[in-house]
Motif scaffolding. Structure first.
Motif, PDB file in Angstrom:
ATOM      1  N   ASN A  18       0.806  -1.224   0.000  1.00  0.00           N
ATOM      2  CA  ASN A  18       0.000   0.000   0.000  1.00  0.00           C
ATOM      3  C   ASN A  18       0.838   1.272   0.000  1.00  0.00           C
ATOM      4  O   ASN A  18       0.290   2.365  -0.108  1.00  0.00           O
ATOM      5  N   GLN A  19       2.155   1.140   0.142  1.00  0.00           N
ATOM      6  CA  GLN A  19       3.027   2.309   0.213  1.00  0.00           C
ATOM      7  C   GLN A  19       4.098   2.314  -0.881  1.00  0.00           C
ATOM      8  O   GLN A  19       5.116   2.984  -0.754  1.00  0.00           O
ATOM      9  N   LEU A  20       3.899   1.589  -1.962  1.00  0.00           N
ATOM     10  CA  LEU A  20       4.929   1.431  -2.982  1.00  0.00           C
ATOM     11  C   LEU A  20       5.308   2.736  -3.676  1.00  0.00           C
ATOM     12  O   LEU A  20       6.413   2.849  -4.204  1.00  0.00           O
ATOM     13  N   MET A  21       4.444   3.732  -3.674  1.00  0.00           N
ATOM     14  CA  MET A  21       4.767   5.012  -4.300  1.00  0.00           C
ATOM     15  C   MET A  21       5.428   5.976  -3.317  1.00  0.00           C
ATOM     16  O   MET A  21       5.759   7.108  -3.668  1.00  0.00           O
ATOM     17  N   SER A  22       5.666   5.541  -2.112  1.00  0.00           N
ATOM     18  CA  SER A  22       6.307   6.365  -1.096  1.00  0.00           C
ATOM     19  C   SER A  22       7.766   6.635  -1.465  1.00  0.00           C
ATOM     20  O   SER A  22       8.455   5.783  -2.028  1.00  0.00           O
ATOM     21  N   ALA A  23       8.245   7.815  -1.128  1.00  0.00           N
ATOM     22  CA  ALA A  23       9.648   8.171  -1.385  1.00  0.00           C
ATOM     23  C   ALA A  23      10.591   7.223  -0.646  1.00  0.00           C
ATOM     24  O   ALA A  23      11.753   7.069  -1.040  1.00  0.00           O
ATOM     25  N   HIS A  24      10.095   6.567   0.363  1.00  0.00           N
ATOM     26  CA  HIS A  24      10.889   5.593   1.132  1.00  0.00           C
ATOM     27  C   HIS A  24      11.478   4.507   0.229  1.00  0.00           C
ATOM     28  O   HIS A  24      12.559   3.996   0.480  1.00  0.00           O
ATOM     29  N   TYR A  25      10.772   4.173  -0.849  1.00  0.00           N
ATOM     30  CA  TYR A  25      11.209   3.106  -1.752  1.00  0.00           C
ATOM     31  C   TYR A  25      11.957   3.595  -2.992  1.00  0.00           C
ATOM     32  O   TYR A  25      12.289   2.809  -3.882  1.00  0.00           O
ATOM     33  N   ASP A  26      12.248   4.880  -3.085  1.00  0.00           N
ATOM     34  CA  ASP A  26      12.880   5.422  -4.294  1.00  0.00           C
ATOM     35  C   ASP A  26      14.180   4.722  -4.678  1.00  0.00           C
ATOM     36  O   ASP A  26      14.484   4.592  -5.856  1.00  0.00           O
ATOM     37  N   ASP A  27      14.956   4.287  -3.719  1.00  0.00           N
ATOM     38  CA  ASP A  27      16.242   3.631  -4.009  1.00  0.00           C
ATOM     39  C   ASP A  27      16.194   2.109  -3.865  1.00  0.00           C
ATOM     40  O   ASP A  27      17.233   1.449  -3.899  1.00  0.00           O
ATOM     41  N   ALA A  28      15.005   1.564  -3.750  1.00  0.00           N
ATOM     42  CA  ALA A  28      14.850   0.123  -3.552  1.00  0.00           C
ATOM     43  C   ALA A  28      15.028  -0.644  -4.861  1.00  0.00           C
ATOM     44  O   ALA A  28      14.820  -0.109  -5.953  1.00  0.00           O
ATOM     45  N   GLU A  29      15.408  -1.902  -4.741  1.00  0.00           N
ATOM     46  CA  GLU A  29      15.576  -2.758  -5.916  1.00  0.00           C
ATOM     47  C   GLU A  29      14.280  -2.852  -6.722  1.00  0.00           C
ATOM     48  O   GLU A  29      14.294  -2.792  -7.952  1.00  0.00           O
ATOM     49  N   LEU A  30      13.164  -2.982  -6.026  1.00  0.00           N
ATOM     50  CA  LEU A  30      11.870  -3.075  -6.697  1.00  0.00           C
ATOM     51  C   LEU A  30      11.621  -1.830  -7.549  1.00  0.00           C
ATOM     52  O   LEU A  30      11.149  -1.927  -8.684  1.00  0.00           O
ATOM     53  N   THR A  31      11.977  -0.681  -7.035  1.00  0.00           N
ATOM     54  CA  THR A  31      11.790   0.567  -7.778  1.00  0.00           C
ATOM     55  C   THR A  31      12.687   0.606  -9.003  1.00  0.00           C
ATOM     56  O   THR A  31      12.263   1.030 -10.086  1.00  0.00           O
ATOM     57  N   ARG A  32      13.929   0.178  -8.871  1.00  0.00           N
ATOM     58  CA  ARG A  32      14.844   0.160 -10.014  1.00  0.00           C
ATOM     59  C   ARG A  32      14.317  -0.755 -11.119  1.00  0.00           C
ATOM     60  O   ARG A  32      14.351  -0.407 -12.307  1.00  0.00           O
ATOM     61  N   ILE A  33      13.796  -1.909 -10.743  1.00  0.00           N
ATOM     62  CA  ILE A  33      13.224  -2.841 -11.719  1.00  0.00           C
ATOM     63  C   ILE A  33      11.998  -2.215 -12.389  1.00  0.00           C
ATOM     64  O   ILE A  33      11.858  -2.233 -13.617  1.00  0.00           O
ATOM     65  N   ALA A  34      11.116  -1.654 -11.577  1.00  0.00           N
ATOM     66  CA  ALA A  34       9.897  -1.031 -12.106  1.00  0.00           C
ATOM     67  C   ALA A  34      10.234   0.150 -13.011  1.00  0.00           C
ATOM     68  O   ALA A  34       9.654   0.299 -14.087  1.00  0.00           O
ATOM     69  N   ASP A  35      11.187   0.974 -12.597  1.00  0.00           N
ATOM     70  CA  ASP A  35      11.559   2.142 -13.403  1.00  0.00           C
ATOM     71  C   ASP A  35      12.112   1.729 -14.765  1.00  0.00           C
ATOM     72  O   ASP A  35      11.831   2.367 -15.780  1.00  0.00           O
ATOM     73  N   GLU A  36      12.892   0.677 -14.797  1.00  0.00           N
ATOM     74  CA  GLU A  36      13.441   0.220 -16.085  1.00  0.00           C
ATOM     75  C   GLU A  36      12.327  -0.310 -16.983  1.00  0.00           C
ATOM     76  O   GLU A  36      12.308  -0.052 -18.181  1.00  0.00           O
ATOM     77  N   ARG A  37      11.376  -1.023 -16.413  1.00  0.00           N
ATOM     78  CA  ARG A  37      10.252  -1.520 -17.216  1.00  0.00           C
ATOM     79  C   ARG A  37       9.399  -0.375 -17.735  1.00  0.00           C
ATOM     80  O   ARG A  37       8.935  -0.407 -18.874  1.00  0.00           O
ATOM     81  N   ILE A  38       9.204   0.635 -16.914  1.00  0.00           N
ATOM     82  CA  ILE A  38       8.428   1.807 -17.344  1.00  0.00           C
ATOM     83  C   ILE A  38       9.201   2.592 -18.401  1.00  0.00           C
ATOM     84  O   ILE A  38       8.635   3.073 -19.381  1.00  0.00           O
ATOM     85  N   ARG A  39      10.516   2.737 -18.225  1.00  0.00           N
ATOM     86  CA  ARG A  39      11.337   3.483 -19.183  1.00  0.00           C
ATOM     87  C   ARG A  39      11.219   2.898 -20.585  1.00  0.00           C
ATOM     88  O   ARG A  39      11.135   3.618 -21.572  1.00  0.00           O
ATOM     89  N   THR A  40      11.171   1.582 -20.684  1.00  0.00           N
ATOM     90  CA  THR A  40      11.132   0.923 -21.993  1.00  0.00           C
ATOM     91  C   THR A  40       9.714   0.522 -22.422  1.00  0.00           C
ATOM     92  O   THR A  40       9.544  -0.139 -23.440  1.00  0.00           O
ATOM     93  N   PHE A  41       8.713   0.932 -21.659  1.00  0.00           N
ATOM     94  CA  PHE A  41       7.331   0.521 -21.909  1.00  0.00           C
ATOM     95  C   PHE A  41       6.869   0.833 -23.332  1.00  0.00           C
ATOM     96  O   PHE A  41       6.300  -0.027 -24.014  1.00  0.00           O
ATOM     97  N   GLN A  42       7.102   2.069 -23.805  1.00  0.00           N
ATOM     98  CA  GLN A  42       6.629   2.448 -25.140  1.00  0.00           C
ATOM     99  C   GLN A  42       7.303   1.610 -26.224  1.00  0.00           C
ATOM    100  O   GLN A  42       6.651   1.095 -27.128  1.00  0.00           O
ATOM    101  N   GLN A  43       8.612   1.484 -26.134  1.00  0.00           N
ATOM    102  CA  GLN A  43       9.350   0.708 -27.139  1.00  0.00           C
ATOM    103  C   GLN A  43       8.951  -0.765 -27.076  1.00  0.00           C
ATOM    104  O   GLN A  43       8.735  -1.400 -28.106  1.00  0.00           O
TER     105      GLN A  43
END
Length: 137
Positions: A18-43
């Motif tokens: 319920n708190q995955l969008m919290s700044a607390h997780y900005d540097d977490a592994e889960l966030t890095r994985i999610a950010d990479e998937r979002i970065r390449t989402f359009q392509q």
């Protein structure tokens, strides 16, 4: 993303779903994985599903809402018009955003031409030497 990693058998027990969008997780592994998937989402969508649009309405809708909300917090409070000048106008000028000269972009000059044609010197025009747009060079 959370559910996809869970389905892949990844241990996500350290994360509060319920708190995955919290700044607390900005540097977490889960966030890095999610950010990479979002970065390449359009392509990825274009390659895998033949989707060729860029979903531009989604970010423009939300950036307009966010920026309006942020502006209103100062504009209708202590800062007043300064919230607009500091948060919007100065940033437009510093970043070279053409809409800082919004009168021309909105076609005010065309309207002024029509007003002058019909009303002469008595025309109340948006453009002219005293126009706010002319202070930005």
């Amino acid at each position: 993303m959370f559910d996809a990693l869970l389905a892949e058998g990844k241990d996500v027990s350290a994360y509060d779903h319920n708190q995955l969008m919290s700044a607390h997780y900005d540097d977490a592994e889960l966030t890095r994985i999610a950010d990479e998937r979002i970065r390449t989402f359009q392509q990825d969508s274009a390659c895998e599903a033949g989707i060729f649009h860029h979903l531009i309405t989604l970010p423009t809708y939300h950036t307009a809402a966010l920026s309006t909300d942020n502006l209103a917090k100062g504009y209708f409070a202590e800062e007043g018009m300064l919230a607009y000048v500091k948060g919007v106008q100065r940033q437009e000028i510093r970043q070279g955003i053409a809409c800082v000269k919004h009168q021309n972009m909105a076609g005010s000059d065309m309207g002024d031409d029509h007003k002058e044609y019909f009303a002469g010197e008595a025309a109340l025009k948006a453009e002219g030497k005293n126009n706010t747009m002319n202070q930005f060079h």
